[in-house]
Write an enzyme that holds these catalytic residues in place. Sequence first.
Site, short mmCIF file in Angstrom:
data_model
loop_
_atom_site.label_atom_id
_atom_site.label_comp_id
_atom_site.label_asym_id
_atom_site.label_seq_id
_atom_site.Cartn_x
_atom_site.Cartn_y
_atom_site.Cartn_z
CG HIS B 56 -2.11 1.00 1.17
ND1 HIS B 56 -3.34 0.63 1.73
CD2 HIS B 56 -2.01 2.07 0.65
CE1 HIS B 56 -4.18 1.52 1.64
NE2 HIS B 56 -3.49 2.70 0.86
CG HIS B 58 -1.21 6.92 -1.57
ND1 HIS B 58 -2.50 6.66 -2.16
CD2 HIS B 58 -1.74 6.06 -0.50
CE1 HIS B 58 -3.23 5.91 -1.64
NE2 HIS B 58 -2.77 5.73 -0.24
NE ARG B 60 0.02 11.72 -2.50
CZ ARG B 60 -1.07 10.86 -2.09
NH1 ARG B 60 -1.85 10.12 -2.78
NH2 ARG B 60 -1.17 10.88 -0.66
CG ASN B 90 -4.93 7.46 -4.31
OD1 ASN B 90 -3.98 7.01 -4.57
ND2 ASN B 90 -5.21 8.35 -3.47
CG ASP B 150 -6.43 3.39 -0.25
OD1 ASP B 150 -7.00 3.00 0.70
OD2 ASP B 150 -5.56 4.28 -0.56
CG HIS B 177 -10.44 3.18 1.93
ND1 HIS B 177 -9.52 3.98 2.08
CD2 HIS B 177 -11.57 3.80 2.68
CE1 HIS B 177 -9.87 5.13 2.89
NE2 HIS B 177 -11.09 4.98 3.51
CG ASN B 276 -9.73 8.30 5.58
OD1 ASN B 276 -10.20 7.53 6.76
ND2 ASN B 276 -10.32 8.47 4.49
CG ASP B 303 -2.30 4.61 3.70
OD1 ASP B 303 -2.30 5.07 2.42
OD2 ASP B 303 -3.47 4.76 4.19
CG HIS B 307 -0.85 14.67 1.44
ND1 HIS B 307 -1.67 14.72 0.30
CD2 HIS B 307 -1.34 13.68 2.22
CE1 HIS B 307 -2.42 13.86 0.44
NE2 HIS B 307 -2.26 13.13 1.42
#
Lengths: 309, 437
Positions: B56, B58, B60, B90, B150, B177, B276, B303, B307
């Site tokens: 898992h 991200h 981006r 995502n 997710d 999710h 989250n 996860d 950001h």
Amino acid sequence: MMRHLLSAGDLSRDEALLVLDTAAEMARVAAAPVKKLPTLRGRTVVNLFFEDSTRTRTSFELAAKRLSADVINFSAKGSAVSKGEGLKDTALTLEAMGADAVVIRHAMSGAPHRLAGWVRGSVVNAGDGTHEHPTQALLDAFTMRSRLGRLEGLQVTLVGDILHSRVARSNVLLLRTLGAEVTLVAPPTLIPVGVEDWPAQVSYDFDRVLPKSDVVMMLRVQRERMGAVYFPSVREYSRRYGLDAARMAMLPPESVVMHPGPMNRGMEIAAEVADSPRSTIVEQVTNGVSVRMAVLYLLLGGAMGGASE
Amino acid sequence: MSNWLLRNVTILGAAPTDLHLADGVIAEVGRGLATGGAQVFDAAGLVALPGLVDLHTHLREPGREDAETVASGTLAAALGGFTAVHAMANTDPAADTAGVVEQVWRLGRDAGHCDVFPVGAVTVRRRGEQLAELGAMADSAARVRVFSDDGHCVDDAVLMRRALEYVKAFDGVVAQHAQEPRLTHAAQMNEGVVSARLGLTGWPAVAEESVIARDCLLAGHVGSRLHVCHVSTAGSVEILRWAKAKGIRVTAEVTPHHLLLTDDLVTGYDPVYKVNPPLRTAGDVAALRAALADGTIDAVATDHAPHSLEDKETEWGAAAFGMLGLETALGVVAEAMVSTGLLDWAGVADRMAVRPARIGRLDGQGGPLEPGAPANVVLLDPAATVTVDPGSLASRSRNTPYAGMTLPTRVVATFLRGRPTVLDGKPAESGGPGGGR
């Protein structure tokens, strides 16, 4: 005194009493023909309101002006500033203008805490989201003390949308510090999960709590809660949790009725209750100015100022 | 071709031995191996684990290259001891077509820091309305086996059922999710005593648990594989335990942060703690640790959610959800699980490499460290500590909740098919394409 006023829970008993006693001094100024003190001459107070609140903004503005501070009203609502980087940039702008105190009203809980990390001046929380409104709690305590002569041991009942109420949170914390006993009354849907940690009793039965209440504080039910399945209808809410003349008659003789305003007359409070001699609603507004003068005085110029956070 | 001899390394807590990596595989294991032409690495005191596998991540890219790229994220992964990551869907555009998953897979192969296995979206644009072309993604060069929306829950029960059924055709798995959307409308943090005090809208445990319960029942009904992302509550653990006892084919992951951090950290409203599912209570942390230890939770998954500063330097309510995880995962697991005696290094290898690779149906990842196996190896120093400095992370973002925290163990070296991607805790110089799979 602390550098910021972010939460009513940050005040010790001595600090809270100092604010109330100072507010009593300020009230004398308000009663004089010339309602002005030179205390904060040359200091700048910024009212930073991201949410409309004419009464709170006006109250702070008047308080600062009565202390001879320069006041800037910075209304962020409607401008490009609405969230995020906006708050930090606004903070830097205020910093560059030399704001000594920033009074902030914001729709998001915790925004004043973020602001306090970005400015050197004092930050006063004038209501943040569903979190707190510490000067409201202070003016409420001031009002109770002036009406009833004491706070220690008072039975205070807060009624209404506890879940979303910043007034309730600040009052619970401050009243506990000052020795009053708080009971929260609301439909179970409007009591937060986690309330068991609060220094307060919870009841769903208004009528049972009324006869032992020295103070009943009615909270506004926000329009957006109606129709969001918190309660079946406005009428049912009003029947079960509204304060009408019949319920008022169940109160002990000396008890007072409070409301932070603005009221929904006919919903949480009946007009004859709001306008009755028990009602302190107009006094609360008057006292608000004195209490805010005291807060600004103590944070900015007062004898207790200068201590760090 | 690289040729390394790791001297006196400890494999899963056994007596020190030598590990010879040549031609991309583990050539020999044993004491006092001849040097031959190999570069010798003194690994005395170091522990070797199979290269870690993240289910898992991200990355981006495409879409938010200001926060992370495949290259920066996979370098962070390598520094964290990973040799494979699953890139969540995502992105913008979402990874819902063969074209996007192949792009991400290729970017990973070109960067060469670790293998990148794209996760395919379950539904078109992750909107929860219609199934994406799952078969096309499975058949693509990216060979997708894990599918997830997710960030969004596949909350429509019929759609979830169909997705579970459909991926059976290529031995895929739906990674859910679990978040009931109506119960979490505008939710900001765990619902409990802290949210009541802070006046932040609560994200109740039941919103996760109810979806997990439903999905377990659906998976049991249609005989499909289900994987539950970032399990965060004690109640979820109980449901998973029940489902596994019933023989339902469910696996689950927990994040490092849910093993260590609790919701009282939100008190200062610093959005670095906004994630989250949200940080929960100490009771949940204890239950998650116990479940990871006994295998009810199969895997640790980071996860990792980079950001940009402007998405975190805001009011709590305006900030993005998510925190970095790749470079601190092993240290956090060591703190939460190894220092506490809940897992030994063999257990860590199982939960961070073996089982994640099995869930993702990855060949050549997740060990074992035996002759003939692909040489995906991480060397860690269990006696060292690392103080987390956000400024020195390889990730493009800085949103780590561990800033200033001192964590046990240090990743010393990572080998991807025998080639070092990390040496002495720094990116290895060689770089270059890893050759993919």
